[in-house]
Design a protein around this motif. Structure first.
Motif, short mmCIF file in Angstrom:
data_model
loop_
_atom_site.label_atom_id
_atom_site.label_comp_id
_atom_site.label_asym_id
_atom_site.label_seq_id
_atom_site.Cartn_x
_atom_site.Cartn_y
_atom_site.Cartn_z
N LYS A 86 2.27 1.53 -9.20
CA LYS A 86 1.68 1.24 -7.90
C LYS A 86 1.65 2.45 -6.98
CE LYS A 86 2.71 -3.71 -7.75
NZ LYS A 86 3.38 -4.79 -6.98
N LEU A 87 2.20 3.57 -7.46
CA LEU A 87 2.24 4.78 -6.64
C LEU A 87 1.50 5.91 -7.34
CD1 LEU A 87 5.92 4.58 -5.35
CD2 LEU A 87 3.83 3.89 -4.15
N ILE A 88 1.61 7.10 -6.79
CA ILE A 88 0.90 8.28 -7.28
C ILE A 88 1.93 9.34 -7.63
CG2 ILE A 88 -0.83 10.04 -6.73
CD1 ILE A 88 -1.72 8.08 -4.41
N LEU A 89 1.83 9.88 -8.83
CA LEU A 89 2.75 10.93 -9.24
C LEU A 89 1.99 12.23 -9.46
CD1 LEU A 89 5.60 11.81 -10.17
CD2 LEU A 89 4.94 11.12 -12.49
N LEU A 125 6.46 12.01 -5.77
CA LEU A 125 6.10 10.60 -5.89
C LEU A 125 5.47 10.22 -4.57
CD1 LEU A 125 6.16 8.04 -7.62
CD2 LEU A 125 8.38 7.50 -6.60
N GLN A 126 4.19 9.87 -4.62
CA GLN A 126 3.43 9.72 -3.39
C GLN A 126 2.91 8.30 -3.20
OE1 GLN A 126 0.69 12.90 -4.75
NE2 GLN A 126 1.10 13.87 -2.78
N GLY A 127 2.82 7.93 -1.94
CA GLY A 127 2.09 6.74 -1.55
C GLY A 127 0.93 7.20 -0.67
N GLY A 128 -0.27 6.84 -1.05
CA GLY A 128 -1.45 7.27 -0.29
C GLY A 128 -2.21 6.07 0.22
N THR A 129 -2.36 5.97 1.52
CA THR A 129 -3.07 4.84 2.13
C THR A 129 -4.32 5.34 2.85
OG1 THR A 129 -1.90 4.97 4.25
CG2 THR A 129 -0.85 3.70 2.50
N VAL A 130 -5.31 4.48 2.98
CA VAL A 130 -6.51 4.88 3.72
C VAL A 130 -6.29 4.74 5.22
CG1 VAL A 130 -8.00 4.18 1.81
CG2 VAL A 130 -7.60 2.59 3.68
N GLY A 131 -5.29 3.97 5.62
CA GLY A 131 -5.06 3.71 7.04
C GLY A 131 -4.07 4.67 7.63
N GLY A 189 -11.17 -0.14 1.67
CA GLY A 189 -10.34 -0.58 0.56
C GLY A 189 -8.93 -0.10 0.82
N GLU A 190 -8.07 -0.17 -0.16
CA GLU A 190 -6.73 0.38 0.01
C GLU A 190 -6.24 0.98 -1.30
OE1 GLU A 190 -4.85 2.00 1.45
OE2 GLU A 190 -3.37 0.86 2.61
N ARG A 191 -5.52 2.06 -1.14
CA ARG A 191 -4.90 2.71 -2.30
C ARG A 191 -3.50 2.10 -2.49
NH1 ARG A 191 -5.51 9.03 -1.62
NH2 ARG A 191 -4.86 8.61 0.51
N SER A 192 -2.49 2.95 -2.60
CA SER A 192 -1.17 2.41 -2.93
C SER A 192 -0.59 1.62 -1.74
CB SER A 192 -0.23 3.56 -3.29
OG SER A 192 0.05 4.38 -2.18
N PRO A 193 0.24 0.60 -2.03
CA PRO A 193 0.57 0.17 -3.39
C PRO A 193 -0.26 -1.03 -3.88
CG PRO A 193 2.11 -0.82 -1.86
CD PRO A 193 1.13 -0.02 -1.02
N LEU A 214 7.31 3.02 0.72
CA LEU A 214 8.70 3.45 0.57
C LEU A 214 9.52 2.41 -0.20
CD1 LEU A 214 9.36 4.97 4.12
CD2 LEU A 214 9.22 6.23 1.97
N ARG A 215 9.26 1.14 0.07
CA ARG A 215 9.99 0.09 -0.65
C ARG A 215 9.66 0.11 -2.14
NH1 ARG A 215 10.12 -5.39 3.16
NH2 ARG A 215 11.09 -4.42 4.99
N VAL A 216 8.38 0.30 -2.46
CA VAL A 216 7.99 0.36 -3.87
C VAL A 216 8.61 1.59 -4.53
CG1 VAL A 216 6.04 0.60 -5.45
CG2 VAL A 216 5.87 -0.95 -3.50
#
Length: 490
Positions: free
Chosen positions: A279-282, A293-299, A342-346, A384-386
């Motif tokens: 569910k994340l980006i490495l 280890l990244q979380g990328g959101t459109v918002g 739309g939305e990226r991670s997670p 962060l929780r994921v």
């Protein structure tokens, strides 16, 4: 004047160019905007030549002042947005617009590939799920939907490698942008030829890999004429914007975390090994021997920018946040899902939509603004929780991006996450990170530790309020339930 370093950032809405001295002080900055094209539903494209034109004009601007001499610039670093797929022919001509990170046209291809028996192998090798935002599905889309372009394509480039090519005439692919290519072996930092063939592609379609601080060429005479730079100036390969921003925010050691508040939002956790989560980006860090280890959101800041354009004409961001500050934490029950493209991670849902929930006649514009700020913070906490599920450790967050200039927004993020947030010189973090790559590559700094310690200063520290953190815990639960229940509606 001393030795100067030039950092170039290819953002989604604009390029930024900045000249730094050896202590990381920005001596001159310039920026130029360019368009995002939306020709069809789910498509988001840009013209790489428009990036180049904007960068040339911006470099000329920073070199017009008396303080800056092109002769004093000893190295150039370029960072850029992720997941481009720029098709060039053997003469270096761009064959069509590039789909950018927001583009989801390849979703059907992704669904098909995921049904194939080797879908798990892709994740094992690449450390990332096969999703339409990435580069690989876009390459396959060109092969299937625009074969006339695909057959003429010599290489697919990333945003920073394209600008490096325009500066030097040298084709490159550095490690940090490798994460968009699913036959890039994340652990061993090589291409996986067998997997490329299984996907119906070939590793010859992408350039040879190199380090982010590797000098790949020098400014050509032609590029010097167009930019005002000195011919022969060394140019390093550069890196992903989020990774350069992470370095520019002072994050280079294991366990440090960057919080991103630019057009998009997210976080990057620095690790000494490749810990993946579907569910994340490495990706690899621009710093050798480190992964992110990244979380990328459109918002991110783009959500507030949209709100101002549509509902706050004539207001500046300080006026908007002042209205939000008058509203209590939790926005009296108003929630905002910041899924504006739309939305990226997670959640990885290209059909996700932005949602306001909890509006009534007693709610004001200030409630909606507060909900936007909190919604972006909730999306950060969700990632962060994921990330915690992998065992990755997150402590203090180093903030970067324009959103970090807002004390209120930074405090909301601290209260939601329950974590201390440090704010370096946030407006220049990304271009500074690119410049530091050049500084290390050209020998201005002997190590990344020296580069960070010499250039990055923490401007303020904001601690979480424990009472508000508990309050936000309840609001976070409602946010997650709303997000889950809306998935079918999306």
């Amino acid at each position: 004047m001393g030795k100067l370093l030039l950092g170039i950032d290819i953002g989604t809405s604009a390029c930024k160019v900045a000249v730094f001295d050896e202590d990381g002080v920005a001596l001159a900055q310039a920026s130029r905007e360019y368009r995002v094209y939306y020709p069809k539903n789910g498509w988001a494209e840009q013209e790489p030549e428009e990036w180049w034109g904007a960068i040339c004009e911006s470099i000329k601007e920073v070199l017009t002042g008396e303080e800056i001499s092109a002769d004093a610039i000893c190295g150039i670093g370029v960072d850029g947005q992720s997941w481009s797929a720029i098709p060039i022919d053997r003469d270096g001509h761009v064959l069509c617009r590039t789909p950018i990170w927001m583009d989801t046209r390849a979703r059907n291809i992704c669904e098909r590939v995921k049904r194939e028996a080797f879908a798990e192998e892709i994740f094992e090798v690449a450390g990332n799920d096969f999703l339409p935002s990435y580069t690989t599905p876009k390459m396959l889309w060109f092969k299937e939907e625009m074969p006339e372009v695909y057959l003429r394509t010599y290489k697919f480039l990333q945003s920073n490698s394209y600008i490096v090519y325009k500066l030097t005439d040298q084709i490159s692919q550095e490690y940090s942008q490798g994460y968009g290519i699913h036959f890039f072996d994340m652990e061993h930092l090589t291409y996986h030829e067998e997997l490329a063939n299984k996907l119906g592609l070939t590793q010859e379609l992408v350039p040879a890999l190199c380090g982010c601080d590797s000098i790949v060429g020098e400014v050509t005479e032609d590029a010097a004429k167009k930019t005002g730079l000195k011919a022969g100036t060394p140019v390093v390969a550069g890196g992903l914007d989020a990774a350069c921003g992470t370095l520019g925010a002072g994050v280079y050691r294991t366990g440090q975390t960057q919080e991103q508040g630019g057009q998009a939002g997210g976080m990057s956790i620095c690790m000494d090994r490749a810990l993946a989560h579907k569910k994340l980006i490495l990706g690899t860090h621009v710093v050798p021997g480190r992964w992110l280890l990244q979380g990328g959101t459109v918002g991110g800041g783009g959500a507030l920018k949209w709100f101002r354009q549509e509902f706050g004409k004539g207001m500046n961001f300080d006026e908007l946040t002042a209205e939000a500050e008058a509203v209590p934490a939790g926005a009296d029950g108003v929630l905002f899902l910041p899924y504006m493209a739309g939305e990226r991670s997670p959640i990885w849902n290209p059909d996700a939509k932005g949602v306001f929930y909890g509006l009534s006649y007693d709610k004001s514009r200030g409630h909606m603004i507060r909900a936007v700020l909190e919604g972006v913070a909730f999306s950060l906490e969700h990632n962060l929780r994921v990330a915690g599920e992998t065992g990755a450790v997150v402590g203090i967050l180093n903030a970067m991006g324009g959103s970090a200039n807002s004390r209120l927004w930074t405090q909301i993020k601290a209260d939601v996450t329950g974590r201390t947030i440090q704010v370096p010189a946030s407006d220049t973090a990304t271009t500074l990170g690119a410049a530091l790559l050049a500084g290390v590559g050209c020998g201005v700094y002997g190590s990344y530790e020296e580069a960070v310690n010499r250039t990055i200063k923490i401007t303020r520290v904001q601690e979480p309020d424990r009472e508000r953190h508990e309050l936000y815990g309840d609001a976070m639960g409602r946010y997650l339930r709303l997000s889950e229940k809306m998935q079918e509606m999306f």
